[in-house]
Enzyme design. Structure first.
Site, short mmCIF file in Angstrom:
data_model
loop_
_atom_site.label_atom_id
_atom_site.label_comp_id
_atom_site.label_asym_id
_atom_site.label_seq_id
_atom_site.Cartn_x
_atom_site.Cartn_y
_atom_site.Cartn_z
N LYS A 23 83.44 -52.41 47.75
CA LYS A 23 82.38 -51.31 47.89
C LYS A 23 82.10 -51.04 46.76
O LYS A 23 83.42 -50.09 46.42
CB LYS A 23 81.69 -51.66 49.36
CG LYS A 23 81.63 -52.05 50.58
CD LYS A 23 81.08 -51.20 51.64
CE LYS A 23 81.24 -53.15 52.88
NZ LYS A 23 80.22 -52.41 53.93
N TYR A 63 74.73 -61.06 53.01
CA TYR A 63 74.57 -60.40 54.72
C TYR A 63 73.21 -60.29 55.72
O TYR A 63 72.71 -59.73 56.98
CB TYR A 63 74.22 -58.12 54.88
CG TYR A 63 75.63 -58.22 54.14
CD1 TYR A 63 76.62 -57.87 55.18
CD2 TYR A 63 75.54 -56.53 52.66
CE1 TYR A 63 77.65 -57.22 55.07
CE2 TYR A 63 76.50 -56.39 52.60
CZ TYR A 63 77.64 -56.73 53.81
OH TYR A 63 78.74 -55.63 53.36
N PHE A 71 68.71 -51.44 59.43
CA PHE A 71 69.62 -50.26 57.97
C PHE A 71 69.69 -51.69 57.22
O PHE A 71 70.25 -51.63 55.93
CB PHE A 71 71.03 -49.95 58.64
CG PHE A 71 72.09 -51.47 59.21
CD1 PHE A 71 72.60 -52.58 58.42
CD2 PHE A 71 71.71 -51.33 60.68
CE1 PHE A 71 73.19 -52.98 58.87
CE2 PHE A 71 73.45 -51.77 61.75
CZ PHE A 71 73.90 -53.08 60.52
N ASN A 126 80.49 -47.21 52.76
CA ASN A 126 82.19 -47.54 53.83
C ASN A 126 82.90 -47.97 53.48
O ASN A 126 84.25 -48.90 54.13
CB ASN A 126 81.86 -47.75 55.09
CG ASN A 126 81.87 -49.17 55.39
OD1 ASN A 126 81.25 -49.40 54.26
ND2 ASN A 126 81.38 -50.23 56.46
N HIS A 129 84.70 -54.52 53.27
CA HIS A 129 84.04 -55.54 53.97
C HIS A 129 85.49 -55.93 54.58
O HIS A 129 86.59 -56.50 54.29
CB HIS A 129 83.52 -55.31 54.16
CG HIS A 129 82.92 -57.15 54.53
ND1 HIS A 129 82.06 -56.76 55.39
CD2 HIS A 129 83.23 -58.16 54.54
CE1 HIS A 129 81.83 -58.23 55.87
NE2 HIS A 129 82.33 -58.95 54.78
N GLU A 140 82.68 -66.43 54.08
CA GLU A 140 81.84 -65.94 53.48
C GLU A 140 83.30 -65.67 51.75
O GLU A 140 82.18 -65.50 50.73
CB GLU A 140 82.74 -64.35 53.83
CG GLU A 140 81.68 -63.45 54.96
CD GLU A 140 81.94 -62.47 55.79
OE1 GLU A 140 83.15 -61.52 54.80
OE2 GLU A 140 80.85 -61.93 57.03
P1 CMP Z 1 80.75 -54.71 57.09
O1 CMP Z 1 81.52 -54.58 57.78
O2 CMP Z 1 79.93 -54.72 55.57
O3 CMP Z 1 79.29 -55.36 57.42
C1 CMP Z 1 77.93 -54.62 57.78
C2 CMP Z 1 77.80 -53.32 57.10
O4 CMP Z 1 77.01 -52.73 57.35
C3 CMP Z 1 78.52 -52.32 57.40
O5 CMP Z 1 80.24 -53.10 56.61
C4 CMP Z 1 78.09 -51.31 57.14
O6 CMP Z 1 78.47 -50.97 56.31
C5 CMP Z 1 76.37 -51.77 57.57
N1 CMP Z 1 76.12 -51.14 58.62
C6 CMP Z 1 76.16 -50.51 60.02
N2 CMP Z 1 75.49 -50.46 60.84
C7 CMP Z 1 75.34 -49.67 60.31
C8 CMP Z 1 74.20 -48.35 59.97
N3 CMP Z 1 73.97 -47.88 61.50
N4 CMP Z 1 73.72 -47.75 59.44
C9 CMP Z 1 74.26 -47.78 57.81
N5 CMP Z 1 74.67 -49.23 57.78
C10 CMP Z 1 75.75 -49.72 58.37
#
Ligand code: CMP
Length: 160
Positions: A23, A63, A71, A126, A129, A140
């Site tokens: 990311k 997404y 979010f 984070n 993914h 995907e």
């Molecule tokens: P990812 O595995 O890419 O799939 C969905 C993404 O949404 C997840 O990682 C997080 O980066 C994001 N995400 C999920 N929950 C939250 C949250 N409560 N606040 C902000 N981002 C979120």
């Protein structure tokens, strides 16, 4: 004489694919090389990879399943804010293995030794993914790469 087949272990097996994304936070912080090293050390074959800055619309499309979540705006703004690196990864048990290697979505809950424990800074930023099922791994992957640019190497991929 022909050279040895590059990756004979993948032939005649039911392989799985998962879509990984390094990311924008991890790319900007210079962690992409270490994450790619980890991918290879964990036995994944990289079947496709590119550096790309998503448009807002592309991030929203990827997404879309989260469109109703509170979010969603934050997530799609972040994912389109700077370059990221999507990769199609393949190995047996790719989905579960990659999810184990990356760790929990929230880095505060991520186990020691996981990529998110090491590099993620928050739930939103984070680092990486991973797809949540073999079918989504294939779907995907196709969101970012047309099938003809995925280096299949003869593997029989589970897509349902
Ligand atoms: P990812 O595995 O890419 O799939 C969905 C993404 O949404 C997840 O990682 C997080 O980066 C994001 N995400 C999920 N929950 C939250 C949250 N409560 N606040 C902000 N981002 C979120």
């Amino acid at each position: 004489m022909f050279a040895a087949t590059p990756n004979p272990t993948n032939l005649n097996r039911r392989m799985e694919r998962t879509l990984a994304i390094i990311k924008p936070d991890a790319v900007a912080a210079g962690h992409a090389g270490k994450i790619i090293d980890r991918i290879l050390a964990e036995g994944f074959a990289i079947r496709a990879m590119k550096l790309v800055q998503l448009t807002r619309a592309e991030a929203e499309g990827f997404y879309a399943v989260h469109a109703a979540r509170p979010f969603f705006g934050e997530l799609t703004t972040f994912m389109s804010s700077a370059p990221c690196i999507p990769l199609v990864l393949e190995r047996e048990g790719a989905v579960a293995t990659w999810r184990e290697v990356i760790g929990a979505t929230n880095p505060a809950d991520a186990a020691e030794g996981t990529i998110r424990k090491q590099f993620a800074t928050s739930m939103g930023e984070n680092a990486v993914h991973g797809s949540d099922s073999p079918a989504n791994g294939v779907k995907e992957g196709r969101y970012f790469f047309p099938e003809h640019v995925i280096v299949a190497n003869g593997a029989d991929v589970i897509d349902a």
